[in-house]
Design an enzyme around this catalytic site. Sequence first.
Site, PDB file in Angstrom:
ATOM      1  N   LYS A  45       4.228   2.072  15.926  1.00 44.18           N
ATOM      2  CA  LYS A  45       5.280   1.883  14.926  1.00 44.18           C
ATOM      3  C   LYS A  45       5.278   3.009  13.897  1.00 44.18           C
ATOM      4  O   LYS A  45       6.322   3.521  13.521  1.00 44.18           O
ATOM      5  CB  LYS A  45       5.044   0.549  14.220  1.00 44.18           C
ATOM      6  CG  LYS A  45       6.105   0.145  13.234  1.00 44.18           C
ATOM      7  CD  LYS A  45       5.694  -1.151  12.546  1.00 44.18           C
ATOM      8  CE  LYS A  45       6.709  -1.609  11.529  1.00 44.18           C
ATOM      9  NZ  LYS A  45       6.164  -2.701  10.694  1.00 44.18           N
ATOM     10  N   GLN A  46       4.109   3.374  13.432  1.00 46.51           N
ATOM     11  CA  GLN A  46       4.010   4.431  12.436  1.00 46.51           C
ATOM     12  C   GLN A  46       2.622   5.053  12.553  1.00 46.51           C
ATOM     13  O   GLN A  46       1.729   4.470  13.158  1.00 46.51           O
ATOM     14  CB  GLN A  46       4.230   3.885  11.031  1.00 46.51           C
ATOM     15  CG  GLN A  46       3.104   2.994  10.523  1.00 46.51           C
ATOM     16  CD  GLN A  46       3.410   2.434   9.145  1.00 46.51           C
ATOM     17  OE1 GLN A  46       3.956   1.351   9.012  1.00 46.51           O
ATOM     18  NE2 GLN A  46       3.041   3.166   8.112  1.00 46.51           N
TER      19      GLN A  46
ATOM     20  N   GLU B 263       1.469  -1.576  13.086  1.00 46.82           N
ATOM     21  CA  GLU B 263       1.518  -3.041  13.187  1.00 46.82           C
ATOM     22  C   GLU B 263       1.992  -3.508  14.562  1.00 46.82           C
ATOM     23  O   GLU B 263       2.134  -4.706  14.783  1.00 46.82           O
ATOM     24  CB  GLU B 263       2.411  -3.617  12.082  1.00 46.82           C
ATOM     25  CG  GLU B 263       1.781  -3.463  10.702  1.00 46.82           C
ATOM     26  CD  GLU B 263       2.735  -3.796   9.563  1.00 46.82           C
ATOM     27  OE1 GLU B 263       3.961  -3.737   9.786  1.00 46.82           O
ATOM     28  OE2 GLU B 263       2.255  -4.093   8.450  1.00 46.82           O
TER      29      GLU B 263
ATOM     30  N   TRP C 168       0.831  -1.217   0.000  1.00 47.97           N
ATOM     31  CA  TRP C 168       0.000   0.000   0.000  1.00 47.97           C
ATOM     32  C   TRP C 168       0.856   1.253   0.000  1.00 47.97           C
ATOM     33  O   TRP C 168       0.363   2.355  -0.224  1.00 47.97           O
ATOM     34  CB  TRP C 168      -1.002  -0.007   1.167  1.00 47.97           C
ATOM     35  CG  TRP C 168      -0.401   0.172   2.542  1.00 47.97           C
ATOM     36  CD1 TRP C 168       0.437  -0.691   3.173  1.00 47.97           C
ATOM     37  CD2 TRP C 168      -0.599   1.269   3.453  1.00 47.97           C
ATOM     38  NE1 TRP C 168       0.772  -0.215   4.421  1.00 47.97           N
ATOM     39  CE2 TRP C 168       0.148   0.982   4.631  1.00 47.97           C
ATOM     40  CE3 TRP C 168      -1.342   2.445   3.402  1.00 47.97           C
ATOM     41  CZ2 TRP C 168       0.180   1.841   5.734  1.00 47.97           C
ATOM     42  CZ3 TRP C 168      -1.304   3.297   4.508  1.00 47.97           C
ATOM     43  CH2 TRP C 168      -0.554   3.002   5.651  1.00 47.97           C
ATOM     44  N   ASP C 169       2.154   1.093   0.215  1.00 44.92           N
ATOM     45  CA  ASP C 169       3.108   2.188   0.117  1.00 44.92           C
ATOM     46  C   ASP C 169       2.920   2.966  -1.187  1.00 44.92           C
ATOM     47  O   ASP C 169       3.045   4.189  -1.221  1.00 44.92           O
ATOM     48  CB  ASP C 169       4.544   1.649   0.101  1.00 44.92           C
ATOM     49  CG  ASP C 169       4.876   0.775   1.292  1.00 44.92           C
ATOM     50  OD1 ASP C 169       3.940   0.312   1.969  1.00 44.92           O
ATOM     51  OD2 ASP C 169       6.071   0.518   1.524  1.00 44.92           O
TER      52      ASP C 169
END
Lengths: 771, 771
Positions: free
Chosen positions: A603-604, A490, A359-360
């Site tokens: 994480k992000q 995640e 999906w990046d």
Amino acid sequence: MKKYLKHDEWCIIEEGFKPELNRVSESIFSIGNGRMGQRANFEENYTGDTLQGSYVAGVYYPDKTKVGWWKNGYPEYFAKVLNATNWIGIDVEISNTSLDLAKCKVKKFRRVLNMKEGYLERSFEATMKDGKKLKIKATRFCSIVEDEVGAIKYSITPINFSGAISVTPYLNGDVRNEDANWDEDGSFWTPIDTKVKRRQAYVLTETKKTNYQVATGMKFGIHKNNQELVFKSSKIKTGLFVGSAVAIPVKKGDRIDVYKYAAVLSSENHEKEDLLEECAARVKAAYQTGFDTLLKNQKIAWGKKWEDSDITIEGDIEAQQGIRFNIFHLNQTFTGVDARLNIGPKGFTGEKYGGSTYWDTEAYCLPFYLSTADQKVARNLLIYRYKHLQKAIENAGKLGFKDGAALYPMVTMNGEECHNEWEITFEEIHRNGAIAYAIYDYINYTDDKDYLIDYGLEVLIAIARFWSQRVHFSNLKGQYVMHGVTGPNEYDNNVNNNWYTNYIAVWCMRYAATALSYVKENDAKKYAKLAKRIKFNELEELENWANICDNMFFPEDKELGVFLQADGFLDKELRPASSIPKEETPIHENWSWDRILRSCFIKQADVLQGLYFFEDHFDVPTIERNFQFYEPMTVHESSLSPCIHVILAAKIGNYDKAYEMYLRTSRLDLDDYNNDTDDGLHITSMAGTWLSVVKGMGGMRVKNGALHFNPFLPEKWNAIGFKIQFRGSTIQVKMNKTGTTLQNLSTQPVTVYLNDIPQQIPARKAILVEV
Amino acid sequence: MKKYLKHDEWCIIEEGFKPELNRVSESIFSIGNGRMGQRANFEENYTGDTLQGSYVAGVYYPDKTKVGWWKNGYPEYFAKVLNATNWIGIDVEISNTSLDLAKCKVKKFRRVLNMKEGYLERSFEATMKDGKKLKIKATRFCSIVEDEVGAIKYSITPINFSGAISVTPYLNGDVRNEDANWDEDGSFWTPIDTKVKRRQAYVLTETKKTNYQVATGMKFGIHKNNQELVFKSSKIKTGLFVGSAVAIPVKKGDRIDVYKYAAVLSSENHEKEDLLEECAARVKAAYQTGFDTLLKNQKIAWGKKWEDSDITIEGDIEAQQGIRFNIFHLNQTFTGVDARLNIGPKGFTGEKYGGSTYWDTEAYCLPFYLSTADQKVARNLLIYRYKHLQKAIENAGKLGFKDGAALYPMVTMNGEECHNEWEITFEEIHRNGAIAYAIYDYINYTDDKDYLIDYGLEVLIAIARFWSQRVHFSNLKGQYVMHGVTGPNEYDNNVNNNWYTNYIAVWCMRYAATALSYVKENDAKKYAKLAKRIKFNELEELENWANICDNMFFPEDKELGVFLQADGFLDKELRPASSIPKEETPIHENWSWDRILRSCFIKQADVLQGLYFFEDHFDVPTIERNFQFYEPMTVHESSLSPCIHVILAAKIGNYDKAYEMYLRTSRLDLDDYNNDTDDGLHITSMAGTWLSVVKGMGGMRVKNGALHFNPFLPEKWNAIGFKIQFRGSTIQVKMNKTGTTLQNLSTQPVTVYLNDIPQQIPARKAILVEV
């Protein structure tokens, strides 16, 4: 973290031979042209530590899935990027001893990646065991003009001896992947054919199982002191190693230039039976054009690329080098000419991960190509997903969804799912939202609404159908909920009501309904045809979507004024990432997985990813509250994390934080920040760096069909400059201490908003708005 | 589901040769003695489908862990049960053609597992390709008197020919596991030595990596028409295949009896250098004792086992056969003489799963051995875990726990964790509770409180320490919570506040504190020594535990009056398992994993497991409400599920449900209910069947040091009988339509509660309480 490269505006420079860093440099100095790519392996024999990598776009092997415990629904295979026939090899022998940097004294070693002109140069002096000294200079590139061609100029000068030097330009198809799950011990190719002539050689191999054929050819010439050399050669043909050995008598100080021209063609682009012939034609054409002309054309073409996509940073050479490095690799990885290709997480710089598409692409890379390349490039990225729609419907079917619902894969090469962790494969479904968002993003940017009619709507309906089946009604809450998902963070798996996923799901259904109205109104015929083909029950389905959207549950805490990452988030022990002892970071290397999951650490961007995508749905104080709440708990252990935080920090005026975050993204690979550059670069996160500058510092947005900028200049920098392609116009933006200059490079006037104030810029004129 | 076996009270009988069911029968007809075990493979050569399996207790190989994506904390290896040297082999040749049931016409094939006397018998008539007919009868057993010895009588009668028959009794150490993760291609043994004599042979092999040595020996004799035969033999030695070929002249109707005596010794029980010698000694002793005497002793020993552990069911021969089959295999798998051994999920009947010990042992198997065997047997199961305490502390350490906290592994062979799914390995931590519960259960049953002093307390403290670190304080709730766990219902992963886990965690801390008081009071010296050794900070730790226990959060719904399986359970779409279309069951084969996780469906008792363990903490209406709420959503896709439901259904007087559940457990393997008996039996769940009868229908409990029974007799049955060992007394319980007879077989009077009314039973007397 490593800091061994020289700072330079346009070049990446390594000085001194560091065998222990060779794999890292091999990644960093990779070259590619969107069709093929090559790690910075040496031309000559090298017995030291190296990851050999020569990659051909779209060619993969379906390696058997490796899992500990099979879960129903797992995919059968994992698409592996393949190391293909080595086309760079030139063996050099002196007195029957192979030139091998692992076995010589090496001096004046210098490797330069000239990003401005698109080539790799390497030079050194080697002293052989017997004391013979020679000087080497090797220059090579993958042509972006002829994207199936690579060329090398390999120059040898004996410094302290006369005698004979033997050179063997060769191809070697007997190559392996370093990492393989189960099958074939990393050897994924079947030999089909080889040919050797006096100065030419060809290898035709086929991938096992997938049966892609790749023809690799080469032709070489040799000059001595700038004079073309007439030579005899001994043909070599051992298995898939084919080449010609040429013994050249030399005197001290002579210069031997070996010019090697290679072509790499795949059956994705040619009929199999024509492959060798087409390959020979390209090799010969390149040979005839000659190295200097090919390189000149390369420089011109890269000049054009930089013309469109360069970012200048004045006053900080490290930052300047970092941003150009990222732009360079993005342009090497994907050129947008072929809608079957996409942007692999390692591009052409390593074999890790396998599969090419995450999906990046939609969430991070699309904006870069939208603003810096022809509109078709971004459009091809969308078409790629359109072409995979049937596979996405099959994929959803495997998980029990029906009636044309589509779930795009987490990782894919050809539309089929390749990932096999249940909490990701089955649950990290927000990816579906990013694919819909990319359609919106593209149309918002380009105004190409026709895309909706011909492709977009069909994808949007299939995605909306998925969401409408994935939620369920909670009798307890009296609302729709979505259980068992993993958000972008995640580090929190299998949660209920991930705010981001719930939000994008509702947005998808609403956007699909809006898109549907548009298409119905503007091309009723095509709409009717589509509706019939996909058995769209308009009344019932639209009502169902609307009902879900109106009654969806979104976790939030009114008191704190924040959206909750997921149900139960406030039950966690909340503490800032700064409280983690340094020696325990990164936590993904130091903490057990359950401990990470139970922690509050992120994480992000997760909730913040939603606020980034849907910024206009929220007021600034809401964004600020959420940013202040979540950013301190964020460990940024994904390379995709800092960029979103740069943009949001800039949005809320927290410029120090924005700059701090920027420093974590721009030189991730150049400084080997996470000690993992050895197996390839983080290509997709490079787009995040571009986003950081343009959307973060530049504050670029597209609203109601117009470009907006809200610039801020980090204190340490003197100026930032970048260029934006927008609906046929080209705008050059320059921000410095004085103010912002907007230059309209197009032949038509354009209105651009600066800090929300419209500015009419006549054709070919610039305006300066002072700070 | 298969129904091909004959019904018989004491025997399992297969009639007619069914090659397609051979693997299933090989599992069902397995023999073992707690030290070694053997699938019902054929003695003679067989080229048809078979899973060869000969297993030696405690001998394993650490196969490399297989995972798709490594998570921090995963164990490095997976302990694999090993297929060891084949000791049953007897090749038969006629006219140079091997007797092979895959290549003959087979008639009158009959396989009988005589459970009463503990042997396997197989007979058939075979017609060879050339028309020669012969009759075979093979009898074999693993001695439970000499537990390193196996014996075979293999009788051959030529029916329609005279000539020569060649027999080759052999050993073959060149064996593999069918399934292996990565290493060695399933070949886990290194040859050390082989020996062949005229009528003897020996194989000494060593496991790779773990370096266990196993010596296997055999000696054979041959009788012809009941006369010992003097013969010459040709020794055969090919790799690890060693044997002696004997050609025997025969006339039509002769009977040749081959007596083969084997011994299997492992370096777990003997010095390596003595292995071959000890093996030879055992082989010779068995040979001298002779088959008939060995078999007679076997029958006597099994008689004693049945004396202690038999359950009779009158009026339902299927049920009778089913329960005896389960008891037989439990007794074959674990005899309790060796505290290093445990009860593998497949026992000695297959190689699947690997590792030998799951929480099944404590939660399901312990009560069987407590009631039917010497107290030492159950005690050895506890000692097994005591011995692994340091490894459990190390295991917890790997996950970030400290100060002597212990997390016992999910699956283990030697105390080290072998499982590698994060949601199980790191999160299904309730297993720790079962290990503490077993200590309580053992002491409650036996009154052996000394066990607490010498072993139990140390384990309990380490477990309590784990729980006290695993919870955290939720500021939101103002209570302690436990995040990221998986309860016994593995169809709901990575949940917060699993009621069962929270409950057993609190119980563990309280029980550890109680145990501590007891030990301190009764052996202050030992307590002080222990406290010092394990650095127990009594004041602080006890206060911390008490604080957690007093402030723990337990999810429940007051309105429904039920405990909630986990946070958010009522948000699920609640519907009965009966609403799942038949063709979609079992859901673990038909639904994708995420769909299972999101559903309300329950694999096995979860909240109800807690109500089973801690029945006395709750009133009957509470148990009933929870049972009525959860049972309908339970799919019983674990073989460990129905038994708990039998017991609880009986408790709340729902006898129809209890009987319905019983039918799902008792013939699980005999009827191959889940189509997976081919790779081994479900040994641990067999204990559940015993529990169903004794604790379910018998309503047996131990309260305040006294035995209680609350019997109910399923309508379809005429009578149930079972015997209970309890604190030196033996009670025979018989329940029939008339009432319940309690017979005291001991030499001392005993008080037993029947339906909560105390009954004094004099020594050697019986009482009948009518319905």
